[in-house]
Design an enzyme around this catalytic site. Structure first.
Site, PDB file in Angstrom:
ATOM      1  CB  SER A  31      38.852  45.014 -60.364  1.00 62.66           C
ATOM      2  OG  SER A  31      38.367  45.218 -59.079  1.00 62.66           O
ATOM      3  CB  SER A  58      39.662  43.246 -56.719  1.00 62.36           C
ATOM      4  OG  SER A  58      39.195  42.852 -57.997  1.00 62.36           O
ATOM      5  CE  LYS A 117      40.879  39.845 -59.602  1.00 62.89           C
ATOM      6  NZ  LYS A 117      39.898  40.905 -59.931  1.00 62.89           N
TER       7      LYS A 117
END
Ligand code: GLN
Length: 485
Positions: free
Chosen positions: A175, A151, A76
């Protein structure tokens, strides 16, 4: 689909050691898939040239002993990677090149992993749908009209769509678990303090944790063992042994008490999800687990509490983006104040600005006691609910991961409250700092994945992962692949 893409991490490592295929072939297969599915927008950056070069070098040597030798991984874009742009999904950090590696990535790299790319995410990890990314939304591989969750939507999409065998993400209020559930894969967050956050760009420091996305539990355990454990560079890292976390092949769940919190099975829960989750509970009970009804009475306050505490911390953490030290710097300015104002106005997107405003509001004189201090007290009550349940009633708690399956792109963007309410089942464990996992447990009538969330007591990752492994062994949901890959 290239069959190399369906191999698990241990199969990749074994195949490379036995020279059945090369690191270059593995990397190329993933790069081709990334190219083919570019429209899903899972990556902010794919490191094509670098990974091919590293793979070629690796192929020239006798395979080393590292546990991840030649395994390509996605990270990420909130985790810093030395010399490789790390944007955090924001215009603010569009051109930020970190001078060091996050500890988690360093540990994976040291074990032989190769960086496939940096995945898309909601700006500064604020969001539940990936629609708040400066780089555009991520599409759900099961239905391209739906969101991938957030997210860490890019990481979840990449793993589900076979654009990476596994990925790292971050989980502040859900997330990792929520996008994993929306994309039909495994998403795990540890106990607060178990996995180093050195190099994880801060959103809400009392909640942020690095998490893992994989297609099965075995891969999750493999990565967990490599990244978990004390890190002197992270002052919130706890020096406790990680344990062996072995999967026992024929293990059953006899004697295990699984708590089912009444507050998670209200009429607000979508009926299809209720049915699918109930079937999953039956499967656990068929393996010998005892299902016990429990109550977590403060659950209804969790979303409100989370959306006071996390913006409060974010407003403080994000004050470092001032246009002076790093990040976006506005041009043609006449004063220092104008530099701050313009840089921040231009660099941050609307949701990040909203959170900064909320955070400053709840921390301001006159409102601090009514909002921030009260939220801290309620957070304690939420944590005590869990502590009571684990002390008196159960060893593991099982719930749906989300109240609905992945929603349509654009469906909730005009109503932040609806978006926030989607986090209702994931934020309580975050507020309590507990380890939790979402595992695939079935599908809706529209063929959208449903996730089962298991939550364990602090530091009990071993039992959490072993329970998930038993469920995986007796079900086939994790083997399903989105159509058209
Ligand atoms: N959806 C939650 C939020 O918007 C959680 C995000 C996260 O875990 N990073 O804050």
């Amino acid at each position: 689909m290239n069959e190399l893409l369906s191999l698990s991490i241990s199969e990749i490592v074994r195949g490379l050691r036995q020279r059945r295929f090369s690191a270059t072939e593995i990397a190329s297969a993933y790069l081709e898939q990334c190219e083919k599915l570019k429209h899903l927008n899972a990556y902010i950056k794919v490191c094509s040239d670098a990974i091919l070069k590293e793979a070629e070098n690796m192929d020239k040597l006798t395979p080393g002993s590292g546990d991840l030798i030649g395994v390509p991984l996605a990270i990420k874009d909130i985790l810093v990677t030395r010399g490789i742009a790390t944007t955090c999904g924001s215009k603010m950090l569009e051109n930020f090149i970190p001078p060091y590696d996050a500890t988690v990535w360093k540990r994976l790299k040291d074990a032989g992993a190769l960086l496939l790319g940096k995945t898309n995410m909601d700006e500064f990890a604020m969001g539940s749908s990936n629609e708040n990314s400066f780089f555009g939304p991520v599409l759900n591989p099961w239905d391209n009209n739906c969101v991938s969750g957030g997210s860490s939507g890019g990481s979840a999409c990449a793993v589900a769509a076979r654009m990476a065998p596994a990925a790292l993400g971050s989980d502040t209020g859900g997330s990792v678990r929520q996008p994993a559930s929306f994309c039909g894969i495994v998403g795990f967050k540890p106990t607060y303090g178990r996995i180093s956050r050195y190099g994880l760009i801060a959103f809400a420091s009392s909640l942020d944790q690095v998490g893992i996305f994989t297609r099965n539990i075995d891969d999750c355990i493999c990565l967990y063992k490599l990244i978990a454990g004390y890190d002197p560079y992270d002052s919130t890292s706890v020096d406790k042994p990680v344990g062996s976390v072995n999967i026992i092949p024929d293990a059953r769940l006899d004697g295990l008490r699984i708590g089912i919190p009444a507050e998670y099975f209200t009429p607000a829960l979508n009926n299809e999800i209720k049915e699918v989750v109930n079937q999953a509970l039956e499967a656990l009970s068929a393996q010998g687990a005892e299902l016990v009804e429990i109550s977590l009475p403060h659950t209804e306050y969790a979303v409100a509490t989370y959306y006071i505490i996390s913006p409060a911390e974010a407003s403080s953490n994000l004050s470092r983006y001032d246009g002076v030290r790093y990040g976006h710097r506005a041009g043609s300015i006449k004063s220092l104040e104008e530099l701050y104002k313009k840089s921040r106005s231009e660099g941050f997107g609307p949701e990040v600005k909203r959170r900064i405003l909320i955070g400053n509001y709840v921390l301001s004189a006159g409102y601090y006691d009514a909002y921030y201090r009260k939220a801290q007290k309620v957070r304690r009550l939420i944590a005590e609910d869990f502590a009571n349940a684990f002390e008196n009633k159960c060893d593991i708690i099982a719930t749906p991961t989300t109240p609905s399956v992945a929603f349509k792109i654009g469906e909730k963007t005009s109503d932040p409250l609806q978006m926030y309410l989607n986090d209702i089942f994931t934020v309580p464990a975050s507020l309590a700092g507990l380890p939790a996992i979402s595992i695939p447990c079935g599908f809706s009538g529209d063929n959208m994945p449903v996730g089962l969330q298991l939550i364990a007591n602090a530091w009990d990752e071993e039992r959490l992962l072993q329970t998930a492994a038993v469920y995986q062994r007796v079900t086939e949901w994790h083997r399903r692949v989105p159509n058209g890959l």
